[in-house]
Design a protein around this motif. Structure first.
Motif, mmCIF file in Angstrom:
data_model
loop_
_atom_site.group_PDB
_atom_site.id
_atom_site.type_symbol
_atom_site.label_atom_id
_atom_site.label_comp_id
_atom_site.label_asym_id
_atom_site.label_seq_id
_atom_site.Cartn_x
_atom_site.Cartn_y
_atom_site.Cartn_z
ATOM 1 N N TYR A 131 0.299 44.499 -4.439
ATOM 2 C CA TYR A 131 -0.308 45.047 -3.230
ATOM 3 C C TYR A 131 0.779 45.401 -2.239
ATOM 4 O O TYR A 131 1.915 44.952 -2.349
ATOM 5 C CB TYR A 131 -1.305 44.076 -2.588
ATOM 6 C CG TYR A 131 -0.746 42.716 -2.266
ATOM 7 C CD1 TYR A 131 -0.086 42.464 -1.081
ATOM 8 C CD2 TYR A 131 -0.893 41.669 -3.162
ATOM 9 C CE1 TYR A 131 0.426 41.218 -0.789
ATOM 10 C CE2 TYR A 131 -0.390 40.406 -2.880
ATOM 11 C CZ TYR A 131 0.264 40.187 -1.693
ATOM 12 O OH TYR A 131 0.768 38.945 -1.422
ATOM 13 N N GLU B 74 -9.326 52.175 -0.326
ATOM 14 C CA GLU B 74 -8.368 51.110 -0.635
ATOM 15 C C GLU B 74 -8.832 50.309 -1.845
ATOM 16 O O GLU B 74 -8.048 50.013 -2.750
ATOM 17 C CB GLU B 74 -8.194 50.173 0.560
ATOM 18 C CG GLU B 74 -7.249 49.003 0.265
ATOM 19 C CD GLU B 74 -7.244 47.954 1.358
ATOM 20 O OE1 GLU B 74 -6.425 47.021 1.242
ATOM 21 O OE2 GLU B 74 -8.052 48.042 2.296
ATOM 22 N N LEU B 75 -10.103 49.943 -1.857
ATOM 23 C CA LEU B 75 -10.623 49.173 -2.986
ATOM 24 C C LEU B 75 -10.482 49.946 -4.290
ATOM 25 O O LEU B 75 -10.048 49.395 -5.317
ATOM 26 C CB LEU B 75 -12.092 48.814 -2.749
ATOM 27 C CG LEU B 75 -12.767 48.034 -3.879
ATOM 28 C CD1 LEU B 75 -12.090 46.697 -4.103
ATOM 29 C CD2 LEU B 75 -14.254 47.847 -3.593
ATOM 30 N N VAL C 299 -8.647 41.689 -1.517
ATOM 31 C CA VAL C 299 -9.031 42.694 -0.534
ATOM 32 C C VAL C 299 -9.862 42.023 0.559
ATOM 33 O O VAL C 299 -10.847 41.339 0.271
ATOM 34 C CB VAL C 299 -9.839 43.840 -1.176
ATOM 35 C CG1 VAL C 299 -10.213 44.874 -0.124
ATOM 36 C CG2 VAL C 299 -9.041 44.488 -2.298
ATOM 37 N N ARG D 47 -6.930 49.877 -5.491
ATOM 38 C CA ARG D 47 -6.544 48.585 -6.057
ATOM 39 C C ARG D 47 -7.175 48.366 -7.429
ATOM 40 O O ARG D 47 -6.562 47.745 -8.306
ATOM 41 C CB ARG D 47 -6.918 47.462 -5.095
ATOM 42 C CG ARG D 47 -6.050 47.465 -3.836
ATOM 43 C CD ARG D 47 -6.524 46.439 -2.825
ATOM 44 N NE ARG D 47 -5.764 46.515 -1.601
ATOM 45 C CZ ARG D 47 -4.731 45.734 -1.299
ATOM 46 N NH1 ARG D 47 -4.319 44.827 -2.170
ATOM 47 N NH2 ARG D 47 -4.095 45.853 -0.154
ATOM 48 N N PHE E 86 -13.243 46.568 4.362
ATOM 49 C CA PHE E 86 -12.206 47.377 3.738
ATOM 50 C C PHE E 86 -12.691 48.815 3.594
ATOM 51 O O PHE E 86 -13.889 49.083 3.540
ATOM 52 C CB PHE E 86 -11.825 46.813 2.365
ATOM 53 C CG PHE E 86 -13.001 46.570 1.468
ATOM 54 C CD1 PHE E 86 -13.617 47.610 0.775
ATOM 55 C CD2 PHE E 86 -13.506 45.287 1.302
ATOM 56 C CE1 PHE E 86 -14.705 47.383 -0.049
ATOM 57 C CE2 PHE E 86 -14.601 45.047 0.480
ATOM 58 C CZ PHE E 86 -15.198 46.094 -0.204
#
Length: 231
Positions: free
Chosen positions: A189, A107-108, A99, A111, A103
Protein backbone atom coordinates in the motif's frame (compact mmCIF):
# COMPACT_ATOMS: atom_id res chain seq x y z
CA UNK A 1 -14.16 -15.22 -13.75
CA UNK A 2 -12.45 -13.86 -10.62
CA UNK A 3 -14.51 -14.67 -7.52
CA UNK A 4 -14.63 -12.34 -4.51
CA UNK A 5 -16.18 -13.01 -1.12
CA UNK A 6 -17.46 -9.85 0.59
CA UNK A 7 -17.99 -10.15 4.36
CA UNK A 8 -19.75 -6.94 5.42
CA UNK A 9 -22.76 -6.34 7.68
CA UNK A 10 -23.53 -2.75 6.62
CA UNK A 11 -26.24 -3.40 4.03
CA UNK A 12 -25.94 -0.16 2.02
CA UNK A 13 -22.14 -0.27 1.87
CA UNK A 14 -22.10 -3.97 1.04
CA UNK A 15 -24.61 -3.52 -1.79
CA UNK A 16 -22.68 -0.56 -3.20
CA UNK A 17 -19.35 -2.44 -3.15
CA UNK A 18 -20.98 -5.55 -4.61
CA UNK A 19 -22.42 -3.58 -7.55
CA UNK A 20 -19.13 -1.79 -8.24
CA UNK A 21 -17.16 -5.04 -8.18
CA UNK A 22 -19.71 -6.70 -10.46
CA UNK A 23 -19.43 -3.74 -12.83
CA UNK A 24 -15.67 -4.39 -13.01
CA UNK A 25 -16.33 -7.96 -14.06
CA UNK A 26 -15.87 -9.78 -10.74
CA UNK A 27 -18.23 -12.48 -9.47
CA UNK A 28 -19.23 -11.44 -5.94
CA UNK A 29 -20.76 -13.43 -3.09
CA UNK A 30 -21.85 -11.47 -0.02
CA UNK A 31 -22.39 -12.60 3.58
CA UNK A 32 -23.22 -10.43 6.59
CA UNK A 33 -21.57 -12.04 9.64
CA UNK A 34 -18.25 -13.49 10.66
CA UNK A 35 -19.39 -17.06 11.15
CA UNK A 36 -20.84 -17.22 7.64
CA UNK A 37 -17.66 -15.59 6.37
CA UNK A 38 -15.49 -18.39 7.77
CA UNK A 39 -17.82 -21.08 6.42
CA UNK A 40 -17.86 -19.65 2.89
CA UNK A 41 -14.15 -18.76 2.77
CA UNK A 42 -13.14 -22.26 3.83
CA UNK A 43 -15.92 -24.07 2.02
CA UNK A 44 -15.30 -22.70 -1.45
CA UNK A 45 -12.47 -21.37 -3.61
CA UNK A 46 -12.46 -17.58 -3.82
CA UNK A 47 -9.76 -15.49 -5.46
CA UNK A 48 -9.98 -12.73 -2.84
CA UNK A 49 -11.83 -11.88 0.39
CA UNK A 50 -12.97 -8.40 1.42
CA UNK A 51 -13.42 -8.61 5.18
CA UNK A 52 -14.91 -6.09 7.60
CA UNK A 53 -13.43 -6.11 11.12
CA UNK A 54 -16.53 -5.21 13.15
CA UNK A 55 -18.88 -8.09 12.38
CA UNK A 56 -21.67 -9.85 14.29
CA UNK A 57 -21.22 -13.42 15.60
CA UNK A 58 -17.46 -13.49 14.92
CA UNK A 59 -15.03 -10.59 14.58
CA UNK A 60 -13.20 -9.97 11.33
CA UNK A 61 -9.87 -10.55 13.09
CA UNK A 62 -11.00 -14.00 14.21
CA UNK A 63 -12.28 -14.75 10.72
CA UNK A 64 -8.87 -13.73 9.36
CA UNK A 65 -7.00 -16.00 11.79
CA UNK A 66 -9.19 -19.03 11.04
CA UNK A 67 -9.01 -18.61 7.28
CA UNK A 68 -5.25 -18.04 7.36
CA UNK A 69 -4.69 -21.33 9.19
CA UNK A 70 -6.00 -23.19 6.14
CA UNK A 71 -5.86 -20.93 3.09
CA UNK A 72 -3.57 -18.42 1.43
CA UNK A 73 -6.33 -16.47 -0.34
CA UNK A 74 -5.66 -12.69 -0.52
CA UNK A 75 -7.60 -10.85 2.21
CA UNK A 76 -8.23 -7.09 2.35
CA UNK A 77 -9.57 -5.74 5.64
CA UNK A 78 -12.32 -3.08 5.67
CA UNK A 79 -12.62 -1.08 8.87
CA UNK A 80 -13.53 2.25 10.41
CA UNK A 81 -10.45 2.07 12.62
CA UNK A 82 -7.46 4.11 11.52
CA UNK A 83 -4.94 3.56 14.33
CA UNK A 84 -1.51 2.33 13.25
CA UNK A 85 -1.49 -0.55 15.74
CA UNK A 86 -4.89 -1.74 14.50
CA UNK A 87 -3.48 -1.87 11.00
CA UNK A 88 -0.33 -3.65 12.17
CA UNK A 89 -2.43 -6.22 14.06
CA UNK A 90 -4.43 -7.00 10.93
CA UNK A 91 -1.37 -7.20 8.69
CA UNK A 92 0.54 -9.32 11.19
CA UNK A 93 -2.40 -11.72 11.42
CA UNK A 94 -2.08 -12.30 7.68
CA UNK A 95 -4.12 -9.61 5.92
CA UNK A 96 -2.77 -8.54 2.54
CA UNK A 97 -4.02 -4.98 2.77
CA UNK A 98 -6.11 -2.62 4.87
CA UNK A 99 -8.67 -0.05 3.70
CA UNK A 100 -10.12 2.49 6.15
CA UNK A 101 -13.74 3.59 5.88
CA UNK A 102 -14.95 5.81 4.39
CA UNK A 103 -13.00 5.00 1.24
CA UNK A 104 -13.25 5.98 -2.40
CA UNK A 105 -14.38 3.02 -4.48
CA UNK A 106 -11.53 3.73 -6.92
CA UNK A 107 -9.04 3.13 -4.11
CA UNK A 108 -10.66 -0.15 -3.12
CA UNK A 109 -10.74 -1.37 -6.72
CA UNK A 110 -7.08 -0.47 -7.14
CA UNK A 111 -6.13 -2.40 -4.00
CA UNK A 112 -8.14 -5.38 -5.19
CA UNK A 113 -6.24 -5.37 -8.49
CA UNK A 114 -2.88 -5.10 -6.70
CA UNK A 115 -3.70 -7.94 -4.27
CA UNK A 116 -4.83 -10.23 -7.08
CA UNK A 117 -1.76 -9.40 -9.15
CA UNK A 118 0.63 -10.00 -6.25
CA UNK A 119 -1.01 -13.31 -5.43
CA UNK A 120 -0.89 -14.47 -9.04
CA UNK A 121 2.78 -13.49 -9.32
CA UNK A 122 3.69 -15.43 -6.16
CA UNK A 123 1.82 -18.57 -7.21
CA UNK A 124 4.09 -21.53 -8.07
CA UNK A 125 2.10 -22.04 -11.26
CA UNK A 126 2.64 -18.45 -12.35
CA UNK A 127 5.95 -19.22 -13.97
CA UNK A 128 7.88 -22.15 -15.34
CA UNK A 129 11.14 -20.69 -14.07
CA UNK A 130 13.21 -22.63 -11.52
CA UNK A 131 12.50 -21.89 -7.86
CA UNK A 132 14.52 -18.93 -6.55
CA UNK A 133 17.56 -19.76 -4.44
CA UNK A 134 17.39 -18.93 -0.71
CA UNK A 135 18.71 -15.51 0.29
CA UNK A 136 21.42 -15.26 2.94
CA UNK A 137 23.16 -12.51 4.93
CA UNK A 138 24.74 -12.22 8.38
CA UNK A 139 23.83 -15.79 9.33
CA UNK A 140 20.17 -15.36 8.32
CA UNK A 141 18.70 -17.44 5.49
CA UNK A 142 15.34 -16.75 3.85
CA UNK A 143 13.73 -19.36 1.61
CA UNK A 144 10.90 -17.67 -0.28
CA UNK A 145 9.58 -20.88 -1.84
CA UNK A 146 9.25 -22.63 1.53
CA UNK A 147 8.40 -19.38 3.32
CA UNK A 148 11.02 -20.19 5.96
CA UNK A 149 13.62 -18.14 7.81
CA UNK A 150 16.52 -19.44 9.86
CA UNK A 151 19.14 -17.57 11.91
CA UNK A 152 22.42 -19.29 12.76
CA UNK A 153 20.72 -22.54 11.76
CA UNK A 154 17.67 -22.11 14.00
CA UNK A 155 14.14 -21.60 12.61
CA UNK A 156 12.57 -18.19 13.21
CA UNK A 157 8.81 -17.60 13.26
CA UNK A 158 7.78 -14.42 11.42
CA UNK A 159 4.39 -13.01 10.60
CA UNK A 160 3.44 -12.73 6.93
CA UNK A 161 4.24 -9.00 6.88
CA UNK A 162 7.52 -9.35 8.75
CA UNK A 163 8.52 -11.98 6.20
CA UNK A 164 7.68 -9.67 3.28
CA UNK A 165 9.66 -6.76 4.75
CA UNK A 166 12.68 -8.99 5.40
CA UNK A 167 12.37 -10.51 1.93
CA UNK A 168 12.47 -7.07 0.32
CA UNK A 169 15.54 -6.07 2.32
CA UNK A 170 17.41 -9.32 1.64
CA UNK A 171 16.58 -9.19 -2.07
CA UNK A 172 18.49 -5.91 -2.17
CA UNK A 173 21.49 -6.61 0.07
CA UNK A 174 23.68 -3.53 0.31
CA UNK A 175 20.99 -1.24 -1.08
CA UNK A 176 19.19 1.21 1.19
CA UNK A 177 15.41 0.96 0.88
CA UNK A 178 13.25 3.88 1.91
CA UNK A 179 10.14 3.47 4.02
CA UNK A 180 8.12 4.35 0.93
CA UNK A 181 9.72 1.49 -1.03
CA UNK A 182 9.20 -1.02 1.77
CA UNK A 183 5.57 0.02 2.24
CA UNK A 184 4.86 -0.23 -1.47
CA UNK A 185 6.84 -3.36 -2.33
CA UNK A 186 6.55 -5.39 0.87
CA UNK A 187 3.29 -4.22 2.43
CA UNK A 188 1.36 -3.47 -0.74
CA UNK A 189 0.00 0.00 0.00
CA UNK A 190 1.02 3.62 -0.44
CA UNK A 191 3.16 5.07 2.31
CA UNK A 192 1.69 7.94 4.36
CA UNK A 193 4.27 10.20 5.99
CA UNK A 194 2.94 10.06 9.53
CA UNK A 195 2.44 6.28 9.51
CA UNK A 196 5.09 4.20 11.28
CA UNK A 197 3.87 0.77 10.19
CA UNK A 198 7.20 0.01 8.49
CA UNK A 199 9.13 1.03 11.60
CA UNK A 200 6.97 -1.27 13.74
CA UNK A 201 7.74 -4.25 11.51
CA UNK A 202 11.46 -3.43 11.55
CA UNK A 203 11.38 -3.29 15.36
CA UNK A 204 9.74 -6.72 15.47
CA UNK A 205 12.32 -8.15 13.06
CA UNK A 206 15.18 -6.78 15.14
CA UNK A 207 13.74 -8.31 18.29
CA UNK A 208 13.38 -11.72 16.63
CA UNK A 209 16.69 -11.68 14.74
CA UNK A 210 19.26 -9.08 15.80
CA UNK A 211 18.51 -9.09 19.53
CA UNK A 212 17.81 -12.80 19.91
CA UNK A 213 20.84 -14.03 17.99
CA UNK A 214 23.27 -11.20 18.70
CA UNK A 215 23.70 -10.25 15.05
CA UNK A 216 23.53 -6.97 13.14
CA UNK A 217 21.27 -7.70 10.19
CA UNK A 218 19.19 -4.55 9.71
CA UNK A 219 20.88 -1.16 9.75
CA UNK A 220 19.09 2.17 9.94
CA UNK A 221 20.29 4.84 7.54
CA UNK A 222 19.11 7.95 9.30
CA UNK A 223 16.81 10.10 7.21
CA UNK A 224 16.68 7.54 4.41
CA UNK A 225 15.52 4.06 5.41
CA UNK A 226 16.91 0.60 6.12
CA UNK A 227 19.52 -1.74 4.65
CA UNK A 228 20.76 -5.31 5.07
CA UNK A 229 24.50 -5.52 4.51
CA UNK A 230 26.41 -8.65 3.57
CA UNK A 231 28.34 -8.71 6.84
Amino acid sequence: MTRILLVEDEEKLARFVELELAHEGYEVERVADGRAGVERALGDDFDLVLLDILLPKLSGMEVLRRVRREKNVPIIMLTARDAVMDKVAGLDAGADDYVTKPFAIEELLARVRVALKRHAASSPAASGDPAPRPLAACGVTLDAERHEVTALGEPVELTAREFEVLHSLMEHVGRVLTREQLARDALGYDYVGETNVVDVHIAHLRAKLDDRFGIKLITTVRGVGYVVRES
